[in-house]
Motif scaffolding. Structure first.
Motif, PDB file in Angstrom:
ATOM      1  N   ALA A  77      34.474 -16.104  11.412  1.00 38.79           N
ATOM      2  CA  ALA A  77      33.208 -16.572  12.034  1.00 38.79           C
ATOM      3  C   ALA A  77      32.512 -17.240  11.032  1.00 38.79           C
ATOM      4  CB  ALA A  77      32.664 -14.991  12.500  1.00 38.79           C
ATOM      5  N   HIS A  78      31.820 -17.664  12.084  1.00 39.58           N
ATOM      6  CA  HIS A  78      30.402 -18.905  11.735  1.00 39.58           C
ATOM      7  C   HIS A  78      29.497 -18.213  10.528  1.00 39.58           C
ATOM      8  CE1 HIS A  78      28.606 -22.266  11.161  1.00 39.58           C
ATOM      9  NE2 HIS A  78      27.287 -21.560  11.283  1.00 39.58           N
ATOM     10  N   LYS A  79      29.577 -18.096   9.267  1.00 37.39           N
ATOM     11  CA  LYS A  79      28.948 -17.699   8.846  1.00 37.39           C
ATOM     12  C   LYS A  79      27.815 -18.513   7.844  1.00 37.39           C
ATOM     13  CE  LYS A  79      32.095 -13.314   8.027  1.00 37.39           C
ATOM     14  NZ  LYS A  79      33.176 -13.644   8.203  1.00 37.39           N
ATOM     15  N   ALA A  80      27.532 -19.461   8.421  1.00 30.73           N
ATOM     16  CA  ALA A  80      26.518 -20.596   7.846  1.00 30.73           C
ATOM     17  C   ALA A  80      24.858 -20.127   8.115  1.00 30.73           C
ATOM     18  CB  ALA A  80      26.552 -21.872   8.061  1.00 30.73           C
ATOM     19  N   ASP A  81      23.930 -20.765   8.198  1.00 25.91           N
ATOM     20  CA  ASP A  81      22.433 -19.864   7.721  1.00 25.91           C
ATOM     21  C   ASP A  81      21.760 -20.945   9.844  1.00 25.91           C
ATOM     22  OD1 ASP A  81      21.880 -18.838   6.074  1.00 25.91           O
ATOM     23  OD2 ASP A  81      20.917 -19.720   4.911  1.00 25.91           O
ATOM     24  N   ARG A  82      22.511 -21.757   9.508  1.00 26.90           N
ATOM     25  CA  ARG A  82      22.641 -22.808  10.859  1.00 26.90           C
ATOM     26  C   ARG A  82      23.926 -23.871  11.256  1.00 26.90           C
ATOM     27  NH1 ARG A  82      21.661 -27.985   9.698  1.00 26.90           N
ATOM     28  NH2 ARG A  82      21.571 -29.108   7.832  1.00 26.90           N
ATOM     29  N   GLY A  88      37.317 -11.990  14.959  1.00 29.86           N
ATOM     30  CA  GLY A  88      36.449 -12.730  13.881  1.00 29.86           C
ATOM     31  C   GLY A  88      36.616 -12.960  12.505  1.00 29.86           C
TER      32      GLY A  88
END
Length: 85
Positions: free
Chosen positions: A59-64, A56
């Protein structure tokens, strides 16, 4: 310089000053590299990070989620010097 005494059993007790400098605590390990002419290099053996702590990490942490077209536009803008800093 710190001077230590060798016991009759060939043991050495490291002074608190040395332990603090190396950042070691009870149960930690140290390693000594044996060098020519009776010299040595001592350093603390830092424990390895357990592999499960790495999961992790990226891990992708963008809003969208971004579309391929949006990603390509961002890449083109970056190459053109128009990217955000």
């Amino acid at each position: 310089m710190v001077r230590l005494k060798v016991t009759a059993k060939g043991q050495v007790t490291l002074k608190k000053e040395v332990l603090d400098h190396l950042g070691v605590a009870p149960g930690d390990e140290i390693e000594i590299d044996l060098l020519p002419r009776g010299n040595g290099n001592i350093h603390a053996m830092k424990p390895m990070v357990p592999i499960d702590r790495l999961f992790g990490m990226f891990a992708h942490k963008a809003d969208r989620a971004y579309s391929i077209d949006e990603i390509n536009e961002a890449i083109e803008a970056g190459w053109a010097g128009e990217g955000k800093v």
